[in-house]
Design an enzyme around this catalytic site. Structure first.
Site, short mmCIF file in Angstrom:
data_model
loop_
_atom_site.label_atom_id
_atom_site.label_comp_id
_atom_site.label_asym_id
_atom_site.label_seq_id
_atom_site.Cartn_x
_atom_site.Cartn_y
_atom_site.Cartn_z
N GLN A 28 -4.32 -1.25 10.05
CA GLN A 28 -4.18 -2.61 9.35
C GLN A 28 -4.77 -3.63 10.59
OE1 GLN A 28 -2.90 -3.61 6.21
NE2 GLN A 28 -3.82 -5.54 6.82
N ASP A 57 -10.48 3.47 5.02
CA ASP A 57 -10.80 1.87 4.81
C ASP A 57 -12.26 1.89 4.85
OD1 ASP A 57 -9.47 -0.30 4.16
OD2 ASP A 57 -8.77 -0.87 6.17
N LYS A 110 0.70 -1.28 -0.01
CA LYS A 110 -0.04 0.18 -0.02
C LYS A 110 0.99 1.27 -0.15
CE LYS A 110 -3.87 -2.55 2.45
NZ LYS A 110 -4.21 -2.86 3.61
#
Length: 284
Positions: free
Chosen positions: A95, A118, A51
Site C-alpha cells: 500500500q 498492482d 481490499k
C-alpha cells in the site's frame, strides 16, 4: 437527456461474484493475496481493509503484514522479500504511499512481475509497453472494464487522458491504444497548451490529474464518455476531477466520484490476483 451513469459498485460486485464462482471450482491450492501496510495512515488502513474484505468475498486467502510507522527500509524490504519467496503467496500489494523516509522503489523492485498485482513495477510496465502478457495497473484496468461493460465505442475514437502518472495516465493511454481497442490517444498534462480545447475534441475523456472539478461542462463534447479517476478531499467530502452535475447533462456516459473507478480498482486487483496465480502455473 442526462448521461448514463457507469456504476462501479455494481460492476465490482459482479466481478467479485464471478471470481468467487471461478475460484470455488478450482479446489486447491488456494489463491492468496498478501497486503503490506506500513504506518497508521487512516485512508490507507481503510483501503486495505476494503481490499481484504472483497478478497474474502471472492474466495481468496488474505494475508496481511502490518508494520509500524517507524519501520526501517530494511525491515520493509525483508517483509516483501519473504512474501516474494513464498510459493503460497500469489499476489503482493504494498500500500502506497509509504511513510516519509522510506523509498518505495527498492521495495517494489523486490516483487516478481508474476506477483505484481498492482502492476506498478518496471517489469510490469515493460510488459505492457511490449504488449506481452502481464499484470496491468488496477485503476487503468478498471477503467477498461467499465468501458467494456457499458459498450462505450473506442475504435477510431479520440481519447484524451488528463494526467501522465505512471500509476494511471501512462498505462491507461497504452491500454486505450492497444490493438482491439484502437483509440487515438492524447495525454494532456500541466504543460499542455489550452487544455480545454484539447479535451473538447475527445470522445473519451479521462480525468486523472487530481484537480478538483477541473473538467467542466463547457470542455465536454456532447455525448462523450467521461471517466473520473482524480480524487480530492474537501471539507464537503471526496470530489473528482469532473464537475459531475453539469457535465452529466452534456456527456453520454459518466462515472460518479466516489462510486465509479474506485470500486473497479479493487475488482481489478482481485482479477489480477487470480491472473497472477495462473501466470505462476498454480491454477489453470
Amino acid at each position: 437527456m442526462g448521461a448514463i451513469v457507469m456504476d462501479g459498485n455494481a460492476l465490482r460486485d459482479e466481478v467479485v461474484a464471478g471470481l468467487a464462482e471461478r475460484i470455488a471450482g478450482l479446489g486447491s491450492p488456494e489463491v492468496c493475496l498478501a497486503t503490506v501496510l506500513v504506518g497508521d495512515d487512516g485512508p490507507s488502513h481503510r483501503y486495505v481493509a476494503s481490499k481484504r474484505r472483497k478478497a474474502a468475498e471472492a474466495g481468496m486467502v488474505s494475508r496481511h503484514e502490518g508494520l509500524a510507522a517507524d519501520a526501517t527500509q530494511a525491515e520493509v524490504e525483508a517483509v516483501v522479500g519473504a512474501l516474494a519467496a513464498d510459493d503460497s503467496v500469489h499476489g503482493i500489494l504494498v500500500q502506497l504511499p509509504l511513510p516519509d523516509g522510506l523509498d518505495p522503489e527498492p521495495v517494489l523492485d523486490l516483487i516478481p512481475a508474476e506477483k505484481d498485482v498492482d502492476g506498478l513495477t518496471e517489469r510490469s510496465m515493460g510488459r505492457l509497453v511490449r504488449g506481452r502478457a502481464g499484470l496491468v495497473s488496477c485503476t487503468p484496468l478498471g477503467v477498461m472494464r467499465l468501458l467494456e461493460k457499458y459498450a462505450v465505442p473506442t475504435s477510431g475514437r479520440r481519447a484524451v487522458v488528463v494526467g501522465r502518472s505512471t500509476l494511471v495516465g501512462l498505462p491507461l493511454s497504452l491500454l486505450l491504444n492497444r490493438k482491439g481497442v484502437d483509440a487515438t490517444v492524447t495525454m494532456a498534462h500541466s504543460r499542455t497548451a489550452d487544455v480545454a480545447t484539447v479535451v473538447r475534441e475527445a470522445d473519451i475523456i479521462v480525468g486523472a490529474a487530481g484537480q478538483a472539478r477541473m473538467i467542466t461542462a463547457d470542455m465536454v463534447k456532447p455525448g462523450a464518455a467521461v471517466i473520473d479517476v482524480g480524487v480530492s478531499r474537501t471539507e464537503s467530502g471526496i470530489v473528482g476531477d469532473v464537475d459531475f452535475g453539469p457535465v452529466s447533462e452534456v456527456a453520454g456516459w459518466i462515472t460518479p466520484m466516489p462510486g465509479g473507478t474506485g470500486p473497479m480498482t479493487i475488482a481489478s486487483l482481485l482479477e489480477n490476483t487470480l491472473a497472477a496465480a495462473q501466470l505462476q502455473g498454480v491454477v489453470s
